[in-house]
Design an enzyme around this catalytic site. Structure first.
Site, PDB file in Angstrom:
ATOM      1  N   HIS A 198     -14.739  -5.235  11.812  1.00  0.00           N
ATOM      2  CA  HIS A 198     -15.491  -5.418  13.058  1.00  0.00           C
ATOM      3  C   HIS A 198     -15.617  -4.133  13.862  1.00  0.00           C
ATOM      4  O   HIS A 198     -15.827  -4.178  15.081  1.00  0.00           O
ATOM      5  CB  HIS A 198     -14.825  -6.507  13.908  1.00  0.00           C
ATOM      6  CG  HIS A 198     -15.784  -7.470  14.524  1.00  0.00           C
ATOM      7  ND1 HIS A 198     -15.936  -7.601  15.889  1.00  0.00           N
ATOM      8  CD2 HIS A 198     -16.646  -8.359  13.979  1.00  0.00           C
ATOM      9  CE1 HIS A 198     -16.843  -8.528  16.150  1.00  0.00           C
ATOM     10  NE2 HIS A 198     -17.297  -9.008  14.995  1.00  0.00           N
ATOM     11  N   HIS A 298     -26.488  -9.024   6.992  1.00  0.00           N
ATOM     12  CA  HIS A 298     -25.697  -9.602   8.083  1.00  0.00           C
ATOM     13  C   HIS A 298     -26.437 -10.814   8.635  1.00  0.00           C
ATOM     14  O   HIS A 298     -27.642 -10.779   8.856  1.00  0.00           O
ATOM     15  CB  HIS A 298     -25.535  -8.535   9.165  1.00  0.00           C
ATOM     16  CG  HIS A 298     -24.776  -8.962  10.366  1.00  0.00           C
ATOM     17  ND1 HIS A 298     -25.365  -9.130  11.601  1.00  0.00           N
ATOM     18  CD2 HIS A 298     -23.465  -9.240  10.544  1.00  0.00           C
ATOM     19  CE1 HIS A 298     -24.446  -9.469  12.489  1.00  0.00           C
ATOM     20  NE2 HIS A 298     -23.292  -9.558  11.875  1.00  0.00           N
TER      21      HIS A 298
END
Length: 387
Positions: A198, A298
């Site tokens: 992340h 994504h």
């Protein structure tokens, strides 16, 4: 055929507000849908959609490449994540219009099928935000990975690394080890497990986490550094045998070029809602293919984005696997129809014209825009940490 209107509709989906785009034409009943969801910047994106609409209203929606160039180049200040998200949603809707006009599914417009079925990967809890972001306990990871396996998935993504200092200690590494071990136990040896860092780690710390995770054979580690730090991502890639994935916050092929030339990634993760829509993401895919890099777009976003990615995957030679958030809100099926069902962790090609998704906007009005604050993390000394 002419564009008569471009409208945005906002639907609150708890962690984020979905931004749907509808491009209308002068052909009765013919319109296109797209998605431009950008977390925590909803009003900015809807305003950008209105700005871009002025540039192409009255134009033929079938001239997709020309209209993309107009929206990208004529505002003078190019790119930026807000403008590119707005452009992306409009671009998807233009593709939807053209495929519907031709009476073919979107994958046919993109070049036809490259494969018979498409592999999907799950998130813990099916993508429920509490399960994904707020359940960092070994028992939870074990149980939810086992649930993904029971639901037929052969791959799942986890966040085994929490808030971490630029250089952290043994306790943080042990926690990551315990969470990864639990996910491996729950998913079994046949489950491919991706670990999303992340962008929380520096290159130095990401290398240490990668070494801890390596014995569990992660499928890849994702975003080990902040998106602008392509040199740091390259250092991580050189230091670990675990494949590295990145790119969800990049908005143009030129930004991917740094990662590719540095041999920093094995997997590219452009987001079709941020990186210029289908028009630009297809160029990114071709660029990545030149460097032998696979595509795993994504997609933690809404149902239109999911279906656009599915069509893209069917028509992309270097596609690897597709992310999906299937249980982010319990009422998805109330407002959307036409999403391809996931069976044994895979989907088959849609046969409906266009993207194949319809939104019940009357039902969607039950979930209007809501303020959603970004997660704000701080280190022990009060300095800002990345979420």
């Amino acid at each position: 055929m002419k564009i008569t209107a471009i409208k945005s509709f906002v639907v609150n989906a708890q962690l984020r507000n979905w931004i749907f785009v509808r491009v209308e034409t002068d052909v009765p009943g013919l319109y296109g849908l797209g998605e431009a969801t950008l977390e925590f910047q909803t009003r900015a994106v809807t305003g950008a959609i209105d700005d871009l609409a002025q540039l192409i209203r009255g134009e033929d929606p079938r001239n997709i490449e020309h209209l993309w160039q107009v929206m990208f180049r004529h505002p003078f200040f190019k790119g930026g994540i807000v403008t590119m998200s707005a452009l992306s949603g409009i671009d998807q809707a233009l593709h939807d219009i053209k495929a519907k006009h031709l009476g073919v599914p979107l994958w046919q417009l993109l070049g036809g099928l490259c494969r018979a079925r498409l592999r999907m990967y799950d998130h813990l809890g099916g993508g429920n935000s509490q399960s994904v972001y707020n359940s960092a306990a070994a028992a939870s990871f074990r149980e939810k990975a086992a649930c993904s396996r029971a639901d037929g998935f052969t791959a799942v993504k986890i966040l085994a690394v929490g808030k971490t200092a630029p250089l952290d200690g043994l306790a943080a590494l042990k926690e990551a080890d315990a969470l990864m071990a639990a996910a491996r136990e729950g998913g079994g040896d046949d489950m491919d497990i991706m670990v999303d860092l992340h962008g929380r780690t520096t290159a130095a710390m990401a290398i240490q986490y990668a070494k801890v995770l390596e014995p569990y054979r992660p499928f890849f580690i994702e975003e080990p550094c902040q998106p602008e730090d392509w040199r740091g991502t390259a250092r991580v890639a050189r230091a670990t045998p675990v494949p590295v994935a990145a790119g969800e916050r990049l908005a143009h092929r030129h930004e991917f070029l740094h990662l590719l030339q540095a041999e920093a990634i094995a997997v590219a993760q452009p987001d079709v809602c941020h990186a210029g829509g289908l028009t630009e993401v297809r160029r990114i895919a071709a660029l990545c293919d030149t460097f032998g890099v696979s595509m795993a777009p994504h997609n933690p976003l809404g149902p239109i984005a999911t279906m656009v990615n599915i069509h893209l995957g069917f028509a992309t030679p270097n596609f690897l696997i597709q992310e999906v958030m299937r249980a982010d809100v319990p009422w998805r099926d109330e407002i959307v129809s036409g999403v391809t069902p996931i069976i044994a962790g895979h989907v088959e090609p849609s046969r409906s014209p266009g993207i194949g998704v319809e939104i019940d906007f009357e039902a969607a009005r039950k979930y209007p825009f809501a303020e959603v604050q970004p997660v704000q993390w701080y280190h022990a000394d009060g300095s800002v940490a990345d979420w």
